[in-house]
Design an enzyme around this catalytic site. Sequence first.
Site, PDB file in Angstrom:
ATOM      1  N   SER A 129      17.357 -40.437  -9.632  1.00 18.82           N
ATOM      2  CA  SER A 129      16.113 -39.708  -9.459  1.00 18.82           C
ATOM      3  C   SER A 129      15.962 -39.488  -7.960  1.00 18.82           C
ATOM      4  CB  SER A 129      14.943 -40.512 -10.014  1.00 18.82           C
ATOM      5  OG  SER A 129      13.754 -39.810  -9.767  1.00 18.82           O
ATOM      6  N   LYS A 163       0.833  -1.196   0.000  1.00 25.17           N
ATOM      7  CA  LYS A 163       0.000   0.000   0.000  1.00 25.17           C
ATOM      8  C   LYS A 163       0.869   1.248   0.000  1.00 25.17           C
ATOM      9  CE  LYS A 163      -3.700  -0.631   2.427  1.00 25.17           C
ATOM     10  NZ  LYS A 163      -4.257  -0.919   3.753  1.00 25.17           N
ATOM     11  N   TYR A 217      15.340 -32.672 -14.898  1.00 25.64           N
ATOM     12  CA  TYR A 217      13.880 -32.642 -15.026  1.00 25.64           C
ATOM     13  C   TYR A 217      13.210 -32.792 -13.670  1.00 25.64           C
ATOM     14  CZ  TYR A 217      13.895 -37.705 -14.343  1.00 25.64           C
ATOM     15  OH  TYR A 217      14.057 -38.953 -13.804  1.00 25.64           O
ATOM     16  N   GLY A 232      -8.654  -7.741   4.291  1.00 25.43           N
ATOM     17  CA  GLY A 232      -9.471  -7.869   5.482  1.00 25.43           C
ATOM     18  C   GLY A 232      -8.762  -8.467   6.676  1.00 25.43           C
ATOM     19  N   ARG A 272      -3.495   3.087   8.439  1.00 22.37           N
ATOM     20  CA  ARG A 272      -3.748   1.924   7.587  1.00 22.37           C
ATOM     21  C   ARG A 272      -2.583   0.950   7.637  1.00 22.37           C
ATOM     22  NH1 ARG A 272      -4.692   4.505   1.756  1.00 22.37           N
ATOM     23  NH2 ARG A 272      -5.933   2.606   1.456  1.00 22.37           N
ATOM     24  N   GLY A 276      14.302 -39.195  -4.731  1.00 22.84           N
ATOM     25  CA  GLY A 276      13.005 -39.547  -4.154  1.00 22.84           C
ATOM     26  C   GLY A 276      12.824 -38.698  -2.918  1.00 22.84           C
ATOM     27  N   THR A 277      12.304 -37.495  -3.121  1.00 29.63           N
ATOM     28  CA  THR A 277      12.330 -36.539  -2.009  1.00 29.63           C
ATOM     29  C   THR A 277      11.313 -36.852  -0.914  1.00 29.63           C
ATOM     30  OG1 THR A 277      10.987 -35.094  -3.387  1.00 29.63           O
ATOM     31  CG2 THR A 277      13.351 -34.630  -3.284  1.00 29.63           C
ATOM     32  N   ASN A 278      10.345 -37.736  -1.192  1.00 26.98           N
ATOM     33  CA  ASN A 278       9.432 -38.113  -0.102  1.00 26.98           C
ATOM     34  C   ASN A 278      10.187 -38.892   0.965  1.00 26.98           C
ATOM     35  OD1 ASN A 278       7.458 -36.991  -1.660  1.00 26.98           O
ATOM     36  ND2 ASN A 278       6.553 -38.935  -2.302  1.00 26.98           N
ATOM     37  N   ASP A 279      10.826 -39.973   0.533  1.00 30.64           N
ATOM     38  CA  ASP A 279      11.582 -40.765   1.498  1.00 30.64           C
ATOM     39  C   ASP A 279      12.780 -39.992   2.034  1.00 30.64           C
ATOM     40  OD1 ASP A 279      10.745 -43.382   2.365  1.00 30.64           O
ATOM     41  OD2 ASP A 279      10.639 -43.908   0.242  1.00 30.64           O
ATOM     42  N   ARG A 289      -3.106  -1.519  -6.633  1.00 30.26           N
ATOM     43  CA  ARG A 289      -2.256  -2.707  -6.510  1.00 30.26           C
ATOM     44  C   ARG A 289      -2.660  -3.686  -7.599  1.00 30.26           C
ATOM     45  NH1 ARG A 289      -5.252  -4.677  -1.051  1.00 30.26           N
ATOM     46  NH2 ARG A 289      -7.305  -4.805  -1.975  1.00 30.26           N
ATOM     47  N   MET A 300      -6.166  -7.167   8.378  1.00 30.88           N
ATOM     48  CA  MET A 300      -5.806  -6.203   9.403  1.00 30.88           C
ATOM     49  C   MET A 300      -6.702  -4.988   9.266  1.00 30.88           C
ATOM     50  SD  MET A 300      -1.798  -6.616   9.826  1.00 30.88           S
ATOM     51  CE  MET A 300      -1.363  -6.510   8.135  1.00 30.88           C
ATOM     52  N   HIS A 328     -15.876  -9.318   1.106  1.00 32.04           N
ATOM     53  CA  HIS A 328     -14.859 -10.246   1.617  1.00 32.04           C
ATOM     54  C   HIS A 328     -14.987 -11.627   0.974  1.00 32.04           C
ATOM     55  CE1 HIS A 328     -13.204 -13.132   4.587  1.00 32.04           C
ATOM     56  NE2 HIS A 328     -12.240 -12.232   4.650  1.00 32.04           N
ATOM     57  N   GLU A 344      17.316 -41.588  -2.187  1.00 30.06           N
ATOM     58  CA  GLU A 344      16.274 -41.280  -1.204  1.00 30.06           C
ATOM     59  C   GLU A 344      16.674 -41.682   0.204  1.00 30.06           C
ATOM     60  OE1 GLU A 344      12.748 -43.531  -2.165  1.00 30.06           O
ATOM     61  OE2 GLU A 344      13.925 -45.137  -3.067  1.00 30.06           O
ATOM     62  N   CYS A 397      11.414 -37.165  -8.393  1.00 30.26           N
ATOM     63  CA  CYS A 397      10.095 -37.747  -8.605  1.00 30.26           C
ATOM     64  C   CYS A 397       9.246 -37.739  -7.342  1.00 30.26           C
ATOM     65  CB  CYS A 397      10.234 -39.162  -9.147  1.00 30.26           C
ATOM     66  SG  CYS A 397      11.087 -40.255  -8.010  1.00 30.26           S
TER      67      CYS A 397
HETATM   68  P1  ADP Z   1      -7.507  -2.541   3.387  1.00 26.03           P
HETATM   69  O1  ADP Z   1      -6.082  -2.893   3.449  1.00 26.03           O
HETATM   70  O2  ADP Z   1      -8.375  -3.443   4.157  1.00 26.03           O
HETATM   71  O3  ADP Z   1      -7.958  -2.293   1.991  1.00 26.03           O
HETATM   72  P2  ADP Z   1      -7.324   0.318   3.719  1.00 26.03           P
HETATM   73  O4  ADP Z   1      -6.224   0.834   4.546  1.00 26.03           O
HETATM   74  O5  ADP Z   1      -7.132   0.393   2.273  1.00 26.03           O
HETATM   75  O6  ADP Z   1      -7.652  -1.152   4.174  1.00 26.03           O
HETATM   76  O7  ADP Z   1      -8.565   1.166   4.158  1.00 26.03           O
HETATM   77  C1  ADP Z   1      -9.861   0.748   4.316  1.00 26.03           C
HETATM   78  C2  ADP Z   1     -10.804   1.722   3.647  1.00 26.03           C
HETATM   79  O8  ADP Z   1     -10.641   3.043   4.122  1.00 26.03           O
HETATM   80  C3  ADP Z   1     -10.605   1.793   2.164  1.00 26.03           C
HETATM   81  O9  ADP Z   1     -11.858   1.826   1.545  1.00 26.03           O
HETATM   82  C4  ADP Z   1      -9.871   3.080   1.962  1.00 26.03           C
HETATM   83  O10 ADP Z   1     -10.111   3.596   0.708  1.00 26.03           O
HETATM   84  C5  ADP Z   1     -10.419   3.943   3.075  1.00 26.03           C
HETATM   85  N1  ADP Z   1      -9.449   4.941   3.473  1.00 26.03           N
HETATM   86  C6  ADP Z   1      -8.218   4.715   3.928  1.00 26.03           C
HETATM   87  N2  ADP Z   1      -7.552   5.864   4.148  1.00 26.03           N
HETATM   88  C7  ADP Z   1      -8.385   6.844   3.806  1.00 26.03           C
HETATM   89  C8  ADP Z   1      -8.274   8.268   3.778  1.00 26.03           C
HETATM   90  N3  ADP Z   1      -7.155   8.878   4.142  1.00 26.03           N
HETATM   91  N4  ADP Z   1      -9.333   8.977   3.392  1.00 26.03           N
HETATM   92  C9  ADP Z   1     -10.465   8.358   3.016  1.00 26.03           C
HETATM   93  N5  ADP Z   1     -10.635   7.033   3.003  1.00 26.03           N
HETATM   94  C10 ADP Z   1      -9.610   6.275   3.384  1.00 26.03           C
HETATM   95 MG    MG Z   2      -7.624  -0.980   0.795  1.00 24.98          MG
HETATM   96 MG    MG Z   3      -9.040  -3.540   6.237  1.00 22.96          MG
END
Ligand code: ADP
Ligand code: MG
Ligand code: MG
Length: 919
Positions: free
Chosen positions: A806, A43, A893, A122, A113, A808-811, A357, A124, A475, A787, A873
Site C-alpha cells: 500500500s 469564448k 484500489y 470577472g 474581450r 503511503g504517499t504522505n510519508d 459556454r 479579466m 459576481h 512509503e 492509502c
Molecule cells: P466576461 O468574460 O467577463 O463574460 P465578456 O467578454 O463576455 O466578458 O464581455 C463582457 C460583457 O460585454 C458581456 O455582457 C458581453 O455580452 C458584452 N459584450 C462583449 N462584446 C460585445 C459586443 N461585441 N457587443 C455587445 N456587447 C458585447
Molecule cells: Mg461573458
Molecule cells: Mg469581464
Amino acid sequence: MAKKKTAAKRVSGKPGKSNKHVYFFGNGKADGNRNMKDLLGGKGAGLAEMTNAGLPVPPGFTISTEVCTIYYKENRKIPGAIDREIGEQLKKLEKAAGAALGSTKNPLLVSVRSGAKFSMPGMMDTILNLGLNDDAVEGLKAQTRNGRFAYDSYRRFIQMFGSVVLEIPKDAFEHEFEAVKKARGARLDTDLDEQALREVVDRYKKVAKNRSKRDFPQDPHEQLKMSRDAVFRSWMNARAIEYRRIYDIPDHIGTAVNVQMMVFGNTGDRSGTGVGFTRNPATGAKEFYGEFLINAQGEDVVAGIRTPQPIRELEQVMPKAYKQLREITTRLEKNYKDVQDFEFTIQDERLFMLQTRSGKRTGHAAVVIATDLVDEKLITPKDAILLVDPESLNQLLAPGFDPDEWKKLPVATRGLPASPGAASGEVVFSADRAVEWVNQGKQVILVRRETVPDDIHGMFVSQGILTATGGMTSHAAVVGRQMGKPSVVGAGALAIDEAGKQFRVEGKTVKEGDFVSFDGLSGEVKLGKVASKPSEILQVLNGTLDAKKSDIYRRFDRLLSWADKYRRLGIRANADQPDQAELAYAFGARGIGLCRTEHMFFGEGRIPIVQKMILADNEADRRKALDQLLPLQRDDFYGVFKGMHGEPVTIRTIDPPLHEFLPKREELMVEIARLEERGKKGKELDEKRHLLERVEQLHEFNPMLGHRGVRLGITYPEITEMQTRAIIEAACRLQKEGIKVVPEIMIPLVGMVKELRDQKTVVDRVAAEVMKAEGVKIKYLVGTMIEVPRGAATADQIATEAEFFSFGTNDLTQLSYGFSRDDVGKFLRIYQEKKILEKDPFASIDTEGVGALVDTGVKLGRKTRPDLKLGICGEHGGDPASIHFFDKVGLDYVSASPYRVPVARLAAAQAALSVKVGD
Ligand code: ADP
Ligand code: MG
Ligand code: MG
C-alpha cells in the site's frame, strides 16, 4: 541531424506550430470551432461554433492563446508579423461590418474581450465601444440620430479603457458619474440625457489625463493595440493568479483576445442586454433562467447597476426576440449536450448572441442535470459521469439547518437564493477580515454591498456570502455557486455600511462579529446562530430518512452506481472505528485500505495502559500492559471487520513514535516544579519524575525520521505479537459467527526486505498459535506500506515477502522532497508564489517525482509477484487528479477518508473513461 528531426516530426503526425495566429468568424463561417479551446479560449471557440451554426453573432476575430505566450516570451511585445496578421483580419472585419475603424462617418466599434480555455468569471476585463474618439462619437451620433446613445457609448468606453488599460481606479470615474447624476437629480444611469453624458465624457477625459499624464488616446488603432496588450497583461494580474491557484489552472496556457464588432443594447427602449442559463444552475431544475436589462450594455446586468428583470418578462416586452432566444439556446444545449450559460444583446429588437459556454453549477444542480439529461436521452450514463466534477459532490454532503431550530428565528429579510446550503457565522465586511478571523478559528459570513473579484480570497474561506445588490448572475452568485458556498445576493433591505462595519435591517443594527444565518436555497436571512443538520444524503445513509423521500439521494446513488460500472480501481476507505467503517461502507467503500491502530490507543481510558507499556523498563512489565490492551484491540478490530461486512480490511501495526502517547516534556517540567514548590513529596512526584525521565529518553531530534514504524516492531516484537493476536482472534470470532474476513496485516515504513522478514516471522508465528488455539483456519495476508524511497527502489526484494503493497504517499512525499509535512506550511506559499511548485504535493500527487517512485514500486513489485495486491492509502487517495494517476500506473484500489469515498468513486470512473477516450 536537422533532417532527421523533421522526418521524425512527420512520422509522429503532429502538426508543427502553425503560422496562423488570428482566427476570423463572421458571415456564417469561422476559421475555428468548438474543439479549439486550447487555441481560441472558451469564448473564441464558442463564438466560432455559433457562427458556423448560422446563429446571429457579430463578426470578429480571435487572437490565439499562443500569442499570449509569445507576448510574454518577447518581453511583453507582439512581433511585427503577428501585428500584420491582426491588421489583415481587421480589414476583413471592416469589410464584413461595412464600417471602418477610425472612420468619422461610419465608425466601426469593437469590443476587446479576454477568454482563456477555462472561464474565469470577472477575472479579466472587457473593453466595449473601442474605436470612439471625439470625432467618431459625432459620426456615430449623426449616423444613428441618437446623441444620447453615442455619448453613453463614449463614456462607457473611456471608463473601461481608463480602468483596464490605463489602470486608473474605477472609483475615480464613478465619483464623477455620481456627481453628474446628483447635480441633475438623476436616480438611474438611464435618466441622464445627451447633455449630461457629454459632461460625463468631459469629466472622464480630465480624470484620464490627470491620472495617466497624457491626453486620452484618440487613435483607434492605438487604442486597439493598447487594449490587446492590456488583456494579455491581465493574465498575470493578482486576482487572475489567485483564481488559477484556487482552481488549479496552469499559468502557462495563456488567454486569447477576441475583437468583435459591437452591437448595442443601449440605443433605447427597444434594446437591451442579458444573460441566462438553459437550466437553473442552483437547483438543476429544467427551467429557462436568466435576467435582462432594457437600454443597457455589457456587464450592467452582472454588475448590479440596476436591478435586472427576470428573463420570462422579456416574453412580454419583445416577444419575437424572446422566442428566437429560446429556440437558439435550446439548440445550443442540444448541440453541446450540456447546460449552456449564454449572453445576448438586443439592438432595436434584433437579437445577437455574444457567448455560450457550459454553465457553472452547484454540486446539487450538477447531479440533477446529469441524471435529467440521461432521462431525456440527450446523453448516456457515461457522458453523465464525465459531466459532474467529483469535488462538487462534497456540496451534497454539506449540512443544512435543523428545520426546527431554523423556524425559531424570525426572517430578517430575503434575498435571491443564489447558491444553496446553510450558512451561519460571524459577520465580516471585508475579505481580508474574513481571512484573518478564519485563521483564528472563527466561522464567518462575508457581507458586502456587492462582491468584486478582489474579494475572492475572503469568499473562499467564508461559510457563506451575503450581498445587498446584484442579481442571480452577479459576481457573488456566480462565484458562490462555483465554490459551492451558500450565497444569498441582492438582499436589498440590508443597509450596509462597510466602512462603519455594520448593517441595518428591520430597524436592527448588526455589527461585525454578530451572528447571521441564511439559507441559500430559500434566500431567507436571519439574525443569530442556527445549528445545522446533516445533509439529506447523510440522513438516508444513517437510516433517519427514507431513500424514497429524497430525490437528490436517489439521483446521487444512480450517478455513483453508473460510476461503479465503469471504474477499474477499487475504492476503499481509511477508517479506524466501527462507525467510520459503517459510514464508509454506506458511501460505497468496499474495504478498508488503512486502519490506524494507534488511533485506538487514544481511546477512552486507554492512554494510561499505553503509557504503562511505554514506561516499562523490562519485557515482563511491558507484556503485562500489552495483555491489558489485547482485549480492547480485539474488540476494535471485531467492530471494524463487522462494519465492513466481510470486505478486506488492512490493519497497520503501530506507527508513530512512542513519545506521542506521553505528556509533553515542558508540561511535565512545569508540573514537577509546582509540586516541588508546594513542598510535596511522595508517590505523585516520583511518578512524574520517572515519566519525565522516560520522556527525555524518548526525546528525538527528528521524530518523523526517528524510532517509529517497523522500527518499533523490531525493537518491541511483543507489540506486533499483541496486535497480531488481537487481529486474528477477532477474525476467528467473526468466522465462528459466519462472517468471513481476510485480514491484511500491514507493516509500516519498511525500507529493507529484512525488516519485513523480521516482522512477518512474528506475525506468522502468532497467527499460527491463535488459529491452533481457536481451532479455526483464517486466510490472512502480510504486506507493507511503501512509503520510504528505499522501499520503492527495492520493491522487487520486498515483494518476496510482501503479499501486498500500500503506497503511503504522505510519508513518501515527505521523504522524497525532504519536506516535513508539519513544517512545510512555512514556505509552501512562497514556493507557490515563486512558481517553484504549482500545487501542494501533499494534496495532489507529484506525478513526476513521487509518482515515479510509485511507478517503480509497482513495476518492481509485480515483477517478483505478478499477483501482488496494490493500493494507496495517503491523502491523495481522495484527490481526483491523483486518482487519475493511480489508475494509469495500474494500482488495484485507492483508499480515501469516508467522506471522500463518493468523490473517489466518480473520479475513478472518469479516470477509466478518459483513458478509453484516449489521451
Ligand atoms: P466576461 O468574460 O467577463 O463574460 P465578456 O467578454 O463576455 O466578458 O464581455 C463582457 C460583457 O460585454 C458581456 O455582457 C458581453 O455580452 C458584452 N459584450 C462583449 N462584446 C460585445 C459586443 N461585441 N457587443 C455587445 N456587447 C458585447
Ligand atoms: Mg461573458
Ligand atoms: Mg469581464
